[in-house]
Structures are given as C-alpha cells and as structure tokens.
Design a protein around this motif. Sequence first.
Motif, PDB file in Angstrom:
ATOM      1  N   GLU A 136      -7.374   2.859   1.651  1.00  0.00           N
ATOM      2  CA  GLU A 136      -6.447   2.384   0.620  1.00  0.00           C
ATOM      3  C   GLU A 136      -6.534   3.229  -0.644  1.00  0.00           C
ATOM      4  O   GLU A 136      -5.511   3.593  -1.249  1.00  0.00           O
ATOM      5  N   ASN A 175      -3.557   5.686  -2.209  1.00  0.00           N
ATOM      6  CA  ASN A 175      -3.070   5.509  -3.580  1.00  0.00           C
ATOM      7  C   ASN A 175      -3.182   6.789  -4.398  1.00  0.00           C
ATOM      8  O   ASN A 175      -2.308   7.086  -5.214  1.00  0.00           O
ATOM      9  N   PHE A 190       3.460   2.528   3.937  1.00  0.00           N
ATOM     10  CA  PHE A 190       2.925   2.620   2.569  1.00  0.00           C
ATOM     11  C   PHE A 190       3.518   3.833   1.841  1.00  0.00           C
ATOM     12  O   PHE A 190       3.943   3.726   0.683  1.00  0.00           O
ATOM     13  N   ALA A 191       3.538   4.978   2.520  1.00  0.00           N
ATOM     14  CA  ALA A 191       4.066   6.199   1.899  1.00  0.00           C
ATOM     15  C   ALA A 191       5.543   6.053   1.545  1.00  0.00           C
ATOM     16  O   ALA A 191       5.987   6.497   0.476  1.00  0.00           O
ATOM     17  N   ASP A 213       7.152   3.168   0.969  1.00  0.00           N
ATOM     18  CA  ASP A 213       7.274   2.179  -0.110  1.00  0.00           C
ATOM     19  C   ASP A 213       6.893   2.773  -1.460  1.00  0.00           C
ATOM     20  O   ASP A 213       7.504   2.447  -2.482  1.00  0.00           O
ATOM     21  N   GLU A 214       5.898   3.648  -1.467  1.00  0.00           N
ATOM     22  CA  GLU A 214       5.426   4.252  -2.716  1.00  0.00           C
ATOM     23  C   GLU A 214       6.144   5.561  -3.041  1.00  0.00           C
ATOM     24  O   GLU A 214       5.782   6.235  -4.000  1.00  0.00           O
ATOM     25  N   ARG A 215       7.111   5.924  -2.216  1.00  0.00           N
ATOM     26  CA  ARG A 215       7.890   7.157  -2.409  1.00  0.00           C
ATOM     27  C   ARG A 215       6.987   8.394  -2.489  1.00  0.00           C
ATOM     28  O   ARG A 215       7.149   9.263  -3.359  1.00  0.00           O
ATOM     29  N   LYS A 216       6.052   8.465  -1.586  1.00  0.00           N
ATOM     30  CA  LYS A 216       5.174   9.632  -1.487  1.00  0.00           C
ATOM     31  C   LYS A 216       5.912  10.767  -0.771  1.00  0.00           C
ATOM     32  O   LYS A 216       6.879  10.542  -0.037  1.00  0.00           O
ATOM     33  N   ARG A 247      10.884  14.255  -0.236  1.00  0.00           N
ATOM     34  CA  ARG A 247      10.544  12.857  -0.446  1.00  0.00           C
ATOM     35  C   ARG A 247      11.546  11.993   0.307  1.00  0.00           C
ATOM     36  O   ARG A 247      12.708  12.355   0.430  1.00  0.00           O
TER      37      ARG A 247
END
Length: 233
Positions: free
Chosen positions: A49, A53, A78-79, A81-84, A149
């Motif tokens: 985690e 982050n 996760f990536a 959702d976090e716009r990684k 992205r």
Amino acid sequence: MAIPKFFVSYSRKDSEFVKKLVKELRDAKASLWLDSDLEPGVLWDSAIEKALNNCEGLLIILSEDSVSSINVQDEISFALDERKIIIPVLIKNCTIPFRIRRLQYIDLFSNYTFGLSKLMVALKLDIVADGNPFVEVNISKLSNLDPIRPNLPNIEEQSKPNLNQIEGIVNKEKIETFKIAPAQKERTIISKQKDMTSFQEGMSIFVFFLFVVAVCIGLWYGGKFTLSWIKGE
C-alpha cells in the motif's frame, strides 16, 4: 528531471522473467519497486500500500497468470483510481484486462530487444545501445513516446449537456416533422373528400325523398280533383 518511480505489478509465476527484466532496467538507472526486495518480517500488505501511494506509475507485467491474479487486478484498480501513469508490458500472449485495453502496451513477447528499448524510452532512461544497430536505428522513432495516463471520464464534464447532441436531436425532430407533415396533409385532404362525398350522397337522398313526397302529394291532390270533377258531372 527525476526519473519516475514505478511499481512493478506481476504474478509470482512470472518471477524469473520479471527479475531479469527489472535488473536490466535498473542497470539503465530505472527506479523500480519490486515486492521481492522487501526485508524479512515486513508486513507485506502495508508495504504494498505504501509503495503504491508513493509511486508515480505502475509497470504492469501482462501474462495469462497476471491477468487472472486478484492482487494484480487490485493494483490496476488502485492506479486507475489514483490516476497514476500506467505502462502495460506484454511478456506472454494473453487477453489484456478490459480496464487498460485502451492503453498502448509495450510488446516484449514478439521482440524482446525492440520492446525493451521502447520500455526504456517510456521510463525516460538514458539508453546505451552497446553497439547494437537495431536499437540505435529504432530509438529515434521512439523519442516522442511518453507514458500515458489513463483517460478517465470527468464527472463535471459528464454532467454538462452536450450541445452537439442536443442540436442533433432537434434537427432530427425537425426532419421527422417535415416527413410527417405531408402525410398528415394528405390524410386531411382524403378525409375532407370523404366527408364531401358523404354530404353529396346525403343531399341526393334528401332531394329524392322530397321528390317522392311531392309526387305523392301531387297524385293525392290530382286524384281528389278528379273525383270531385266526376261527382260534379
């Protein structure tokens, strides 16, 4: 500009290949996070985690095993959702997950050398060709390649009305109205013609009735006059 730090998302079944790939990328000064680097006793979930982050992007190693891995699917979610930054890397022929299918992937399966050079460009690394003409020739074609992205929908933009769509709907309604109007007009004319025909038929019957009544009255009076005349004689 600092080299982006990328989290390597992969299946344990691909560990041998992934470790070899990570070593080559690190030799080219890539900053990568790999769970196999964790010290003994470290809480795996917390470390994953924290790494997710802190990373700037995700290097997704795609194979039949990884696309069916729940952990890899969670890391992709996760990536997104976090716009990684997300760089899919194909190492074995497989069905690419739906959520990242629109992203351009790097193919190490068809041609490892060429794919590796593209990956190094995407990671913004200084590539050393080591006299390999294949790499030197193709690097110039890849100089404009940047990590992409995920293009996620903007909620505010979705809530705004699409003027082009509205105008299209209005124009379509106008066209449909234009198509319907002549048909309605034709039906109205036919209806009026039927009404006129019915009126004319009714008048004809009425006139004929009056004629019959007049004839009957005439016959009655004529008969009465004749009878009186006969009696008068």
